[in-house]
Design a protein around this motif. Structure first.
Motif, short mmCIF file in Angstrom:
data_model
loop_
_atom_site.label_atom_id
_atom_site.label_comp_id
_atom_site.label_asym_id
_atom_site.label_seq_id
_atom_site.Cartn_x
_atom_site.Cartn_y
_atom_site.Cartn_z
N VAL A 109 85.62 61.58 -64.62
CA VAL A 109 84.91 62.70 -64.33
C VAL A 109 85.53 63.89 -64.64
CG1 VAL A 109 86.35 62.94 -61.89
CG2 VAL A 109 83.68 63.37 -62.34
N LYS A 110 86.79 63.90 -64.92
CA LYS A 110 87.47 65.05 -65.38
C LYS A 110 86.97 65.27 -67.07
CE LYS A 110 91.59 65.73 -62.47
NZ LYS A 110 92.90 66.12 -62.51
N GLU A 111 86.92 64.15 -67.69
CA GLU A 111 86.56 64.24 -69.08
C GLU A 111 84.90 64.49 -69.38
OE1 GLU A 111 87.92 61.71 -72.03
OE2 GLU A 111 90.16 62.00 -71.54
N TYR A 112 84.29 63.94 -68.27
CA TYR A 112 82.83 63.97 -68.60
C TYR A 112 82.19 64.27 -67.15
CZ TYR A 112 83.81 61.11 -72.75
OH TYR A 112 84.19 60.78 -74.16
N PRO A 113 82.46 65.55 -66.66
CA PRO A 113 82.08 65.88 -65.42
C PRO A 113 80.37 66.06 -65.52
CG PRO A 113 82.74 67.77 -66.71
CD PRO A 113 83.34 66.68 -67.40
N LYS A 114 79.95 66.20 -66.59
CA LYS A 114 78.10 66.32 -66.57
C LYS A 114 77.63 65.07 -66.34
CE LYS A 114 78.14 70.96 -68.78
NZ LYS A 114 77.69 71.64 -69.94
N LYS A 115 78.29 63.92 -66.61
CA LYS A 115 77.87 62.73 -66.79
C LYS A 115 77.91 62.11 -65.27
CE LYS A 115 78.53 61.62 -71.43
NZ LYS A 115 79.16 60.52 -72.36
N VAL A 116 78.39 62.69 -64.39
CA VAL A 116 78.47 62.11 -63.03
C VAL A 116 77.93 62.86 -61.92
CG1 VAL A 116 80.27 61.61 -61.34
CG2 VAL A 116 80.83 61.13 -63.92
N ALA A 117 77.01 62.34 -61.13
CA ALA A 117 76.53 63.04 -60.04
C ALA A 117 76.95 62.90 -58.73
CB ALA A 117 75.17 62.50 -59.84
N GLY A 118 77.83 61.82 -58.48
CA GLY A 118 78.76 61.90 -57.45
C GLY A 118 79.62 60.47 -57.50
N ILE A 119 80.70 60.55 -56.52
CA ILE A 119 81.65 59.39 -56.60
C ILE A 119 82.02 58.90 -55.35
CG2 ILE A 119 84.34 59.10 -57.08
CD1 ILE A 119 84.06 60.87 -59.35
N VAL A 120 82.35 57.60 -55.23
CA VAL A 120 82.67 56.89 -54.17
C VAL A 120 83.98 56.12 -54.61
CG1 VAL A 120 82.29 55.12 -52.52
CG2 VAL A 120 80.54 56.63 -53.18
N LEU A 121 85.15 56.49 -54.14
CA LEU A 121 86.71 55.99 -54.22
C LEU A 121 86.85 54.76 -53.08
CD1 LEU A 121 88.59 58.92 -55.41
CD2 LEU A 121 87.45 57.33 -57.01
#
Length: 302
Positions: A109-121
Motif C-alpha cells: 500500500v505504500k508503493e501502490y496507494p492508488k491500487k488499494v481501496a481499504g485494508i484488513v490486517l
C-alpha cells in the motif's frame, strides 16, 4: 465465475491462483507464512457471494514454482502488482493480510496507494517485530527462534516429499477436518512440499530487514483500515494448557497486542478489533469477524 483455480506466469514462474465470485470490489487475501489459501475456505465462500475474491500461493507454496530468488516483501509486492495487471483489475482493491503477509500488505500500500481501496490486517506481523527479541523468554524461545526455524526449514527443503511425510507426519486440526475432502488432501500435500520450506527459510531470513525497510517508505495513505488482533487471554490459556509458563506467555502476548494496536495509527480512518476466543489462526477460530470486517470496508465504496 463460481470458482477457478488457474496458473499465471509471473517472472517466468507458474503461480497458483484461486478466484471465487465475479461481482463487487475485488478482494485480495494474502495468507500467512507457511499457510495455504485452502485454509480460508469458509471466509472466501462467504465473501464470494457478493465480491470477486482472489488468493494466490507465493512461490514455493502449493504448486507455485520457486527458484533461487530472494523471498522478501519487495518480491511479493512486485508479484502482487503483476498479478493485478494480468487479471485486468483496474479498480482499487480491498487487501487482506494475515500474519507475515500483513507485512506484505503494509509494503504494497505504500508503493501502490492508488491500487488499494481499504485494508484488513489479521493478527499481522509488525514492522517492529524485532522488539519481540528483547523479551526475556527462555522457555518460549527454546526451539522457536528465527535461527532454529531457518535451520529446520533448510533441512526440510533438502528432503523428498516421501521423507518429509515420515518426519513431519502431517495431520489436520479438528477444524480442518470439517473442510471438503479434496481440500483436506491438498492441505496434507501442502505440508510435505519441500519447496514450502525453501520459501519459508528465505522469508524468515528477511522479514526483520523488511520491517525496517517498510518503516522508511513514504507515509501510509489515509484509507480505511481495520486491524484484527487475537485474544490475548485465550492464547495465554492455550499456552498454559501445553505446559508453558504463564509469566512468559503473558509477557509475549502483551507485547504482541501492543505491536498490533500500534498498527491502528497507520491511518486516521482505522478501527481495532479483538477477536474473542481466537488464536493466531483467526480465519479458523473467528471467520465471522474477518468476513464482517471486510464487508464493513466494502460498504464504504458501495
Amino acid at each position: 465465475m463460481s470458482k477457478i483455480r488457474q496458473f499465471l506466469i509471473i517472472n517466468q514462474k507458474k503461480i497458483e491462483i484461486l478466484q471465487k465470485g465475479e461481482a463487487g470490489t475485488p478482494i485480495i487475501i494474502l495468507t500467512g507464512m507457511g499457510c495455504s489459501f485452502d485454509e480460508w475456505y469458509e471466509v472466501t465462500e462467504s465473501l464470494s457471494k457478493t465480491n470477486r475474491v482472489i488468493m494466490f500461493h507465493r512461490p514455493g507454496l502449493g504448486t507455485s514454482e520457486i527458484r533461487d530468488e530472494v523471498r522478501n516483501t519487495q518480491t511479493v509486492v512486485n508479484e502482487l502488482s503483476k498479478m493485478i495487471q494480468l487479471l485486468e483489475i483496474s479498480e482499487p482493491v480491498i487487501l487482506v493480510g494475515h500474519s507475515y503477509c500483513g507485512l506484505n500488505v503494509q509494503h504494497f500500500v505504500k508503493e501502490y496507494p492508488k491500487k488499494v481501496a481499504g485494508i484488513v490486517l489479521v493478527d499481522s506481523t509488525s514492522v517492529d517485530l524485532k522488539d519481540l527479541d528483547d523479551l526475556d523468554l527462555p522457555v518460549l524461545n527454546e526451539g522457536s527462534t528465527d535461527e532454529f526455524w531457518m535451520e529446520k526449514c533448510h533441512a526440510y527443503s533438502q528432503m523428498k516429499s516421501e521423507e518429509l511425510s515420515k518426519v513431519i507426519e502431517p495431520t489436520l486440526t479438528e477444524k480442518q477436518k470439517l473442510l471438503p475432502n479434496d481440500i483436506q488432501q491438498r492441505l496434507i500435500n501442502f505440508q510435505i512440499n519441500p519447496s514450502l520450506y525453501k520459501a519459508m527459510h528465505s522469508e524468515i531470513s528477511n522479514w526483520k530487514k523488511d520491517g525496517d525497510i517498510i518503516k522508511k517508505l513514504v507515509c501510509y495513505p489515509d484509507i480505511p483500515l481495520i486491524v484484527i488482533c487475537r485474544d490475548k487471554e485465550h492464547n495465554i490459556q492455550l499456552g498454559t494448557m501445553d505446559g508453558l509458563p504463564e509469566s512468559e506467555l503473558r509477557l509475549f502476548e502483551e507485547k504482541w497486542q501492543e505491536l498490533i494496536m500500534n498498527q491502528v495509527n497507520l491511518t486516521s480512518n482505522s478501527k481495532f478489533i479483538i477477536a474473542k476466543e481466537a488464536s493466531h489462526s483467526i480465519h479458523f477460530d473467528r471467520p465471522d469477524i474477518i468476513v464482517q470486517s471486510i464487508k464493513e470496508i466494502n460498504s464504504i465504496f458501495n
